[in-house]
Design a protein around this motif. Structure first.
Motif, PDB file in Angstrom:
ATOM      1  N   VAL A   3      72.203 -35.739 -68.342  1.00 56.39           N
ATOM      2  CA  VAL A   3      72.434 -35.888 -69.772  1.00 56.39           C
ATOM      3  C   VAL A   3      71.690 -34.743 -70.434  1.00 56.39           C
ATOM      4  O   VAL A   3      70.455 -34.661 -70.356  1.00 56.39           O
ATOM      5  CB  VAL A   3      71.912 -37.236 -70.303  1.00 56.39           C
ATOM      6  N   THR A   4      72.424 -33.827 -71.047  1.00 58.58           N
ATOM      7  CA  THR A   4      71.780 -32.694 -71.698  1.00 58.58           C
ATOM      8  C   THR A   4      72.312 -32.579 -73.113  1.00 58.58           C
ATOM      9  O   THR A   4      73.092 -33.426 -73.569  1.00 58.58           O
ATOM     10  CB  THR A   4      71.959 -31.401 -70.897  1.00 58.58           C
ATOM     11  N   ARG A   5      71.856 -31.548 -73.844  1.00 58.16           N
ATOM     12  CA  ARG A   5      72.257 -31.468 -75.251  1.00 58.16           C
ATOM     13  C   ARG A   5      72.382 -30.033 -75.711  1.00 58.16           C
ATOM     14  O   ARG A   5      71.770 -29.113 -75.172  1.00 58.16           O
ATOM     15  CB  ARG A   5      71.276 -32.245 -76.114  1.00 58.16           C
ATOM     16  N   PHE A   6      73.219 -29.872 -76.759  1.00 56.39           N
ATOM     17  CA  PHE A   6      73.299 -28.644 -77.526  1.00 56.39           C
ATOM     18  C   PHE A   6      72.883 -29.040 -78.931  1.00 56.39           C
ATOM     19  O   PHE A   6      73.441 -29.966 -79.516  1.00 56.39           O
ATOM     20  CB  PHE A   6      74.718 -28.086 -77.500  1.00 56.39           C
ATOM     21  N   ALA A   7      71.869 -28.357 -79.471  1.00 53.01           N
ATOM     22  CA  ALA A   7      71.242 -28.835 -80.708  1.00 53.01           C
ATOM     23  C   ALA A   7      71.095 -27.705 -81.725  1.00 53.01           C
ATOM     24  O   ALA A   7      69.998 -27.182 -81.939  1.00 53.01           O
ATOM     25  CB  ALA A   7      69.882 -29.457 -80.387  1.00 53.01           C
ATOM     26  N   PRO A   8      72.179 -27.319 -82.387  1.00 60.06           N
ATOM     27  CA  PRO A   8      72.114 -26.224 -83.357  1.00 60.06           C
ATOM     28  C   PRO A   8      71.574 -26.671 -84.709  1.00 60.06           C
ATOM     29  O   PRO A   8      71.656 -27.847 -85.080  1.00 60.06           O
ATOM     30  CB  PRO A   8      73.574 -25.797 -83.478  1.00 60.06           C
ATOM     31  N   SER A   9      71.022 -25.715 -85.443  1.00 56.50           N
ATOM     32  CA  SER A   9      70.553 -25.950 -86.804  1.00 56.50           C
ATOM     33  C   SER A   9      71.581 -25.404 -87.785  1.00 56.50           C
ATOM     34  O   SER A   9      72.013 -24.250 -87.638  1.00 56.50           O
ATOM     35  CB  SER A   9      69.202 -25.268 -87.047  1.00 56.50           C
ATOM     36  N   PRO A  10      71.977 -26.171 -88.794  1.00 59.64           N
ATOM     37  CA  PRO A  10      73.010 -25.716 -89.731  1.00 59.64           C
ATOM     38  C   PRO A  10      72.454 -24.810 -90.828  1.00 59.64           C
ATOM     39  O   PRO A  10      72.611 -25.077 -92.018  1.00 59.64           O
ATOM     40  CB  PRO A  10      73.550 -27.034 -90.293  1.00 59.64           C
ATOM     41  N   VAL A  24      76.679 -23.327 -71.063  1.00 61.76           N
ATOM     42  CA  VAL A  24      75.754 -23.631 -69.964  1.00 61.76           C
ATOM     43  C   VAL A  24      75.442 -25.118 -69.946  1.00 61.76           C
ATOM     44  O   VAL A  24      75.502 -25.785 -68.896  1.00 61.76           O
ATOM     45  CB  VAL A  24      74.460 -22.804 -70.087  1.00 61.76           C
ATOM     46  N   ALA A  25      75.106 -25.681 -71.108  1.00 62.12           N
ATOM     47  CA  ALA A  25      74.776 -27.098 -71.181  1.00 62.12           C
ATOM     48  C   ALA A  25      75.966 -27.953 -70.774  1.00 62.12           C
ATOM     49  O   ALA A  25      75.836 -28.920 -70.005  1.00 62.12           O
ATOM     50  CB  ALA A  25      74.311 -27.458 -72.593  1.00 62.12           C
ATOM     51  N   HIS A  26      77.132 -27.614 -71.294  1.00 60.78           N
ATOM     52  CA  HIS A  26      78.353 -28.364 -70.964  1.00 60.78           C
ATOM     53  C   HIS A  26      78.613 -28.368 -69.469  1.00 60.78           C
ATOM     54  O   HIS A  26      78.854 -29.417 -68.854  1.00 60.78           O
ATOM     55  CB  HIS A  26      79.532 -27.741 -71.708  1.00 60.78           C
ATOM     56  N   ASP A  27      78.533 -27.201 -68.846  1.00 66.27           N
ATOM     57  CA  ASP A  27      78.888 -27.105 -67.433  1.00 66.27           C
ATOM     58  C   ASP A  27      77.839 -27.729 -66.525  1.00 66.27           C
ATOM     59  O   ASP A  27      78.165 -28.249 -65.453  1.00 66.27           O
ATOM     60  CB  ASP A  27      79.132 -25.649 -67.060  1.00 66.27           C
ATOM     61  N   LEU A  28      76.563 -27.697 -66.939  1.00 62.73           N
ATOM     62  CA  LEU A  28      75.536 -28.373 -66.153  1.00 62.73           C
ATOM     63  C   LEU A  28      75.756 -29.881 -66.149  1.00 62.73           C
ATOM     64  O   LEU A  28      75.508 -30.566 -65.151  1.00 62.73           O
ATOM     65  CB  LEU A  28      74.146 -28.057 -66.709  1.00 62.73           C
ATOM     66  N   VAL A 217      59.837 -37.972 -68.912  1.00 63.09           N
ATOM     67  CA  VAL A 217      59.759 -36.526 -68.649  1.00 63.09           C
ATOM     68  C   VAL A 217      61.074 -36.062 -68.021  1.00 63.09           C
ATOM     69  O   VAL A 217      61.396 -36.455 -66.897  1.00 63.09           O
ATOM     70  CB  VAL A 217      58.586 -36.203 -67.705  1.00 63.09           C
ATOM     71  N   PRO A 218      61.848 -35.244 -68.729  1.00 67.46           N
ATOM     72  CA  PRO A 218      63.078 -34.710 -68.160  1.00 67.46           C
ATOM     73  C   PRO A 218      62.792 -33.495 -67.276  1.00 67.46           C
ATOM     74  O   PRO A 218      61.634 -33.107 -67.079  1.00 67.46           O
ATOM     75  CB  PRO A 218      63.860 -34.294 -69.404  1.00 67.46           C
ATOM     76  N   ARG A 219      63.832 -32.912 -66.745  1.00 66.26           N
ATOM     77  CA  ARG A 219      63.756 -31.579 -66.168  1.00 66.26           C
ATOM     78  C   ARG A 219      64.229 -30.592 -67.236  1.00 66.26           C
ATOM     79  O   ARG A 219      64.815 -30.992 -68.246  1.00 66.26           O
ATOM     80  CB  ARG A 219      64.645 -31.485 -64.912  1.00 66.26           C
ATOM     81  N   TRP A 220      63.971 -29.314 -67.010  1.00 69.72           N
ATOM     82  CA  TRP A 220      64.384 -28.281 -67.959  1.00 69.72           C
ATOM     83  C   TRP A 220      65.232 -27.235 -67.245  1.00 69.72           C
ATOM     84  O   TRP A 220      65.098 -27.020 -66.031  1.00 69.72           O
ATOM     85  CB  TRP A 220      63.161 -27.592 -68.576  1.00 69.72           C
ATOM     86  N   HIS A 221      66.090 -26.591 -68.010  1.00 64.86           N
ATOM     87  CA  HIS A 221      66.881 -25.460 -67.515  1.00 64.86           C
ATOM     88  C   HIS A 221      66.854 -24.405 -68.619  1.00 64.86           C
ATOM     89  O   HIS A 221      67.520 -24.549 -69.642  1.00 64.86           O
ATOM     90  CB  HIS A 221      68.324 -25.893 -67.223  1.00 64.86           C
ATOM     91  N   HIS A 222      66.036 -23.362 -68.414  1.00 70.42           N
ATOM     92  CA  HIS A 222      65.923 -22.283 -69.394  1.00 70.42           C
ATOM     93  C   HIS A 222      66.817 -21.130 -68.950  1.00 70.42           C
ATOM     94  O   HIS A 222      66.490 -20.407 -68.015  1.00 70.42           O
ATOM     95  CB  HIS A 222      64.467 -21.830 -69.526  1.00 70.42           C
ATOM     96  N   HIS A 223      67.943 -20.997 -69.632  1.00 68.03           N
ATOM     97  CA  HIS A 223      68.939 -20.013 -69.223  1.00 68.03           C
ATOM     98  C   HIS A 223      68.652 -18.632 -69.817  1.00 68.03           C
ATOM     99  O   HIS A 223      67.913 -18.499 -70.800  1.00 68.03           O
ATOM    100  CB  HIS A 223      70.349 -20.473 -69.612  1.00 68.03           C
ATOM    101  N   ALA A 224      69.247 -17.618 -69.206  1.00 69.07           N
ATOM    102  CA  ALA A 224      69.128 -16.251 -69.713  1.00 69.07           C
ATOM    103  C   ALA A 224      69.742 -16.159 -71.109  1.00 69.07           C
ATOM    104  O   ALA A 224      70.570 -16.991 -71.508  1.00 69.07           O
ATOM    105  CB  ALA A 224      69.816 -15.282 -68.763  1.00 69.07           C
ATOM    106  N   LEU A 225      69.335 -15.141 -71.857  1.00 69.44           N
ATOM    107  CA  LEU A 225      69.815 -14.935 -73.221  1.00 69.44           C
ATOM    108  C   LEU A 225      70.867 -13.837 -73.263  1.00 69.44           C
ATOM    109  O   LEU A 225      70.858 -12.915 -72.439  1.00 69.44           O
ATOM    110  CB  LEU A 225      68.654 -14.543 -74.128  1.00 69.44           C
ATOM    111  N   LEU A 226      71.740 -13.915 -74.254  1.00 70.64           N
ATOM    112  CA  LEU A 226      72.620 -12.790 -74.549  1.00 70.64           C
ATOM    113  C   LEU A 226      71.896 -11.858 -75.512  1.00 70.64           C
ATOM    114  O   LEU A 226      71.272 -12.303 -76.481  1.00 70.64           O
ATOM    115  CB  LEU A 226      73.927 -13.266 -75.177  1.00 70.64           C
ATOM    116  N   LEU A 227      71.975 -10.568 -75.238  1.00 76.17           N
ATOM    117  CA  LEU A 227      71.283  -9.552 -76.028  1.00 76.17           C
ATOM    118  C   LEU A 227      72.282  -8.577 -76.623  1.00 76.17           C
ATOM    119  O   LEU A 227      73.350  -8.335 -76.042  1.00 76.17           O
ATOM    120  CB  LEU A 227      70.295  -8.786 -75.144  1.00 76.17           C
ATOM    121  N   ASP A 228      71.925  -8.001 -77.773  1.00 73.57           N
ATOM    122  CA  ASP A 228      72.794  -6.974 -78.356  1.00 73.57           C
ATOM    123  C   ASP A 228      72.509  -5.623 -77.725  1.00 73.57           C
ATOM    124  O   ASP A 228      71.692  -5.496 -76.799  1.00 73.57           O
ATOM    125  CB  ASP A 228      72.648  -6.940 -79.879  1.00 73.57           C
ATOM    126  N   GLU A 229      73.173  -4.595 -78.229  1.00 73.04           N
ATOM    127  CA  GLU A 229      73.055  -3.276 -77.606  1.00 73.04           C
ATOM    128  C   GLU A 229      71.652  -2.690 -77.698  1.00 73.04           C
ATOM    129  O   GLU A 229      71.284  -1.812 -76.914  1.00 73.04           O
ATOM    130  CB  GLU A 229      74.069  -2.302 -78.237  1.00 73.04           C
TER     131      GLU A 229
END
Length: 279
Positions: A3-10, A24-28, A217-229
């Motif tokens: 059970v994971t989450r995507f938690a954006p701020s509006p 990433v969250a969806h596919d995990l 206590v859950p587990r964590w998955h810290h994924h790589a970031l997308l970067l600009d040029e």
């Protein structure tokens, strides 16, 4: 099953970095085609004071659907203020919070809070934040560990972040990120916290809060970031192209999602390498 989450701020439209994190969250949790059988939760983190724009939540839902993702929505943070206040009150009763009247200008250039108000408490009546006394808290809990799926077991080192703010001065933004997301993840039954490597160090504090408040206590998955040029993280404040603009221009969201999954980044975008870990 995770059970994971995507938690954006509006406080701004979603961009490719958000798309990557949501995928990433969806596919995990579910797998690309739902074969994993887990759950992806959508939580709107809308307690950012006047910066929060409620109308953006519907835009977020449209963006996620355009990417071909499925999710369950849980209550937004603005409905949870009582739980934040209760947890802060509990920590205060334990003698683990102290008031702080320092301004951003006074703390400019300081990576870790130097304990000014711990040594010299502010006068009553001033607008105050409340900070976690990390030394006292860690003495109470003893050594703690947590597990990242990519980096392995970690020794909790909340001292690396210092005495973080848990209750903000601004009554419109009552709880800090650290307190709110730790409580929310527990309330929502999250078993795998999925987020970018830029938040790796914050997990040391969140693990401490879980121990202090008796939370799972859950587990964590810290994924790589997308970067600009330029090598910087994609960010709303730098005007990274929004998903809504791409969607309304007729771009194929399913194709974009698959391109991100396979590392076929749009022009100028690349992925960070390795993990951003505290030393």
């Amino acid at each position: 099953m995770a059970v994971t989450r995507f938690a954006p701020s509006p406080n701004g439209s979603l961009h490719l970095g958000h798309a990557w994190s949501a995928i990433v969250a969806h596919d995990l949790a579910l797998g690309q085609h739902g074969e994993r059988g887990g759950r992806l939760l959508l939580r709107i983190e809308d307690i950012d004071g006047q910066r929060s724009r409620p109308a953006l939540a519907e835009e977020f839902r449209a963006d996620l659907g355009w990417l071909g993702l499925t999710w369950e929505e849980v209550p937004a943070q603005s409905t949870r203020l009582a739980s934040y206040a209760a947890a802060a009150g509990r920590l205060r009763q334990m003698g683990l919070l102290y008031p702080c009247a320092c301004t951003r200008a006074e703390l400019a250039g300081k990576a870790v809070y130097p304990g000014i108000c711990k040594a010299h408490p502010p006068a009553p009546g001033e607008r105050m934040a409340w900070r976690l006394d990390v030394d006292r808290a860690t003495a109470l809990t003893g050594p703690l560990t947590w597990v990242d799926e990519l980096a392995g077991e970690q020794q909790a080192r909340p001292d690396l972040l210092g005495d973080v703010v848990l209750v903000r001065k601004d009554p419109e933004t009552p709880a800090s990120y650290h307190l709110a997301v730790t409580l929310d993840d527990a309330a929502d039954g999250v078993t795998l916290v999925t987020r970018g490597t830029d938040l790796f160090a914050a997990t040391h504090v969140h693990r401490l809060l879980q121990a202090l408040l008796g939370l799972p206590v859950p587990r964590w998955h810290h994924h790589a970031l997308l970067l600009d040029e330029s090598g910087q993280k994609l960010a709303k404040r730098r005007g990274s192209p929004s998903l809504a603009d791409r969607r309304l221009a007729g771009e194929d969201g399913l194709a974009l999602a698959q391109a991100l999954r396979t590392g076929q980044m749009p022009g100028g975008i690349h992925m960070s390498q390795g993990l951003h870990q505290a030393p």
